[in-house]
Scaffold this motif. Structure first.
Motif, PDB file in Angstrom:
ATOM      1  N   GLY A  46       0.718  -1.244  -0.103  1.00 34.38           N
ATOM      2  CA  GLY A  46       0.019  -0.037  -0.015  1.00 34.38           C
ATOM      3  C   GLY A  46       0.831   1.113   0.090  1.00 34.38           C
ATOM      4  O   GLY A  46       1.982   1.081  -0.313  1.00 34.38           O
ATOM      5  N   ALA A  47       0.292   2.479   0.446  1.00 37.19           N
ATOM      6  CA  ALA A  47       0.846   3.672   0.395  1.00 37.19           C
ATOM      7  C   ALA A  47       0.257   4.690   1.185  1.00 37.19           C
ATOM      8  O   ALA A  47      -0.961   4.475   1.645  1.00 37.19           O
ATOM      9  CB  ALA A  47       0.889   4.297  -0.917  1.00 37.19           C
ATOM     10  N   VAL A  48       1.106   5.455   1.785  1.00 39.94           N
ATOM     11  CA  VAL A  48       0.748   6.325   2.837  1.00 39.94           C
ATOM     12  C   VAL A  48       1.041   7.650   2.609  1.00 39.94           C
ATOM     13  O   VAL A  48       2.215   7.847   2.199  1.00 39.94           O
ATOM     14  CB  VAL A  48       1.075   5.906   4.451  1.00 39.94           C
ATOM     15  N   SER A  49       0.334   8.691   2.683  1.00 38.66           N
ATOM     16  CA  SER A  49       0.760  10.116   2.719  1.00 38.66           C
ATOM     17  C   SER A  49       0.398  10.928   3.795  1.00 38.66           C
ATOM     18  O   SER A  49      -0.428  10.781   4.169  1.00 38.66           O
ATOM     19  CB  SER A  49       0.163  10.680   1.540  1.00 38.66           C
ATOM     20  N   GLN A  50       1.140  12.031   4.129  1.00 35.43           N
ATOM     21  CA  GLN A  50       1.011  13.253   5.114  1.00 35.43           C
ATOM     22  C   GLN A  50       1.159  14.504   4.641  1.00 35.43           C
ATOM     23  O   GLN A  50       2.294  14.953   4.145  1.00 35.43           O
ATOM     24  CB  GLN A  50       1.748  12.763   6.408  1.00 35.43           C
ATOM     25  N   CYS A  51       0.134  15.262   5.026  1.00 36.07           N
ATOM     26  CA  CYS A  51       0.201  16.719   4.803  1.00 36.07           C
ATOM     27  C   CYS A  51       1.013  17.483   5.724  1.00 36.07           C
ATOM     28  O   CYS A  51       0.468  17.172   7.057  1.00 36.07           O
ATOM     29  CB  CYS A  51      -1.121  17.149   4.285  1.00 36.07           C
ATOM     30  N   LEU A  52       1.903  18.410   5.626  1.00 33.76           N
ATOM     31  CA  LEU A  52       2.622  18.913   6.522  1.00 33.76           C
ATOM     32  C   LEU A  52       2.573  20.321   6.500  1.00 33.76           C
ATOM     33  O   LEU A  52       2.496  21.027   5.422  1.00 33.76           O
ATOM     34  CB  LEU A  52       4.218  18.527   6.411  1.00 33.76           C
ATOM     35  N   THR A  53       2.586  21.005   7.721  1.00 33.34           N
ATOM     36  CA  THR A  53       2.776  22.405   7.643  1.00 33.34           C
ATOM     37  C   THR A  53       4.288  22.618   8.167  1.00 33.34           C
ATOM     38  O   THR A  53       4.748  22.170   9.411  1.00 33.34           O
ATOM     39  CB  THR A  53       1.784  23.001   8.961  1.00 33.34           C
ATOM     40  N   VAL A  54       5.134  23.307   7.481  1.00 34.41           N
ATOM     41  CA  VAL A  54       6.454  23.610   7.626  1.00 34.41           C
ATOM     42  C   VAL A  54       6.779  25.057   7.952  1.00 34.41           C
ATOM     43  O   VAL A  54       6.538  25.948   7.286  1.00 34.41           O
ATOM     44  CB  VAL A  54       7.168  23.167   6.256  1.00 34.41           C
ATOM     45  N   ARG A  55       7.366  25.123   9.194  1.00 30.14           N
ATOM     46  CA  ARG A  55       7.576  26.442   9.762  1.00 30.14           C
ATOM     47  C   ARG A  55       9.008  26.490  10.379  1.00 30.14           C
ATOM     48  O   ARG A  55       9.389  26.032  11.319  1.00 30.14           O
ATOM     49  CB  ARG A  55       6.527  26.401  10.956  1.00 30.14           C
TER      50      ARG A  55
END
Length: 267
Positions: free
Chosen positions: A255-264
């Motif tokens: 399978g696959a997994v994705s994560q949305c990041l807030t980069v600060r």
């Protein structure tokens, strides 16, 4: 949360309080703040709650195919409540929602598609490349980068290619729920969120990059002691990021997994 005097944390991420409430242990301590929960074990707990609800309602064992988590806020190391509801019932496909809350505030929402299995062995296959097995990778200690109890509960074998790019294997001897069995899928979901910290593009001292969500798609249920990930971390120029991984077990990609990041930036 301080444990009562004389209380000893079990070798588990959670202790069951009653049918819907669970007490987090010291093993869930987070990487950004050790006094707060790392969301990875709670992701596994919600997956288990969806499977337990399924088994209480039906006997055909629909499989988890897609799990999409949204992180609405931080979670103290304390007692949490879980509620499960079927959003779209069906004979062969269901959409189920599970919510984790603390003190009446919802902190995590999972929406999961469950699907009936069919015999497609004659058509099975993927062009996704396999990664090297764990015995061909060097041990790596995530506690050398991150604080908190959760990262110290996971055994890692890693092949680092460059910052933001690595393949690695994970396993843990810590149970999801003290004294209870959970599925291999729920155990895998309880480790997946660590992927955002195993091969960072920049040090957490220089930049914060927490994820807002996690979405996993599974075309086969993960099995075995080790969970493998082939991960690429990308940062854009405007403060957005993406951690994307192909999920493996000993038989190859599943399978696959994705994560949305807030980069600060911190500096």
């Amino acid at each position: 949360m301080q444990q009562p005097s004389g209380h000893r944390s079990p070798a588990a991420y959670f202790e069951r309080v009653d049918a819907k409430r669970f007490r987090a242990t010291e093993h869930v301590g987070g990487g950004w703040n050790p006094a707060e929960q790392h969301v990875a074990p709670s992701f596994g707990l919600l997956a288990h709650a969806v499977e337990a609800d399924r088994d209480a309602r039906r006997s055909d064992g629909l499989r988890l195919a897609r799990l999409s988590y949204d992180i609405l806020g931080i979670i103290p190391i304390d007692v949490v409540d879980i509620e499960v509801a079927v959003l779209r019932p069906g004979r062969t496909i269901e959409l189920v929602e599970a919510r984790l809350s603390h003190a009446g505030r919802v902190a995590l929402i999972l929406r999961a598609w469950l699907m009936q299995e069919y015999d497609t062995a004659a058509f099975a296959g993927t062009s996704l490349p396999r990664i090297a097995p764990p015995e061909q990778m060097e041990p790596w200690e995530p506690g050398s980068v991150w604080p908190g109890g959760f990262v110290r509960s996971v055994d890692v074998r890693r092949a680092q290619i460059e910052p933001g790019r690595a393949s690695y294997w994970l396993r843990t001897a810590v149970a999801m729920i003290d004294g209870e069995q959970v599925s291999a899928t729920a155990r895998a979901l309880g480790m997946l969120d660590i992927s955002n910290g195993i091969t960072p593009r920049a040090t957490p001292e220089a930049v914060a990059f927490p994820n807002l969500d996690l979405t996993a798609h599974l075309f086969a249920p993960p099995s075995g002691e080790w969970l493998g990930l082939d991960t690429t971390v990308s940062f854009g120029a405007g403060g957005f990021g993406l951690t994307h991984s192909i999920i493996h077990d000993s038989g190859g990609p599943v399978g696959a997994v994705s994560q949305c990041l807030t980069v600060r930036p911190r500096l």
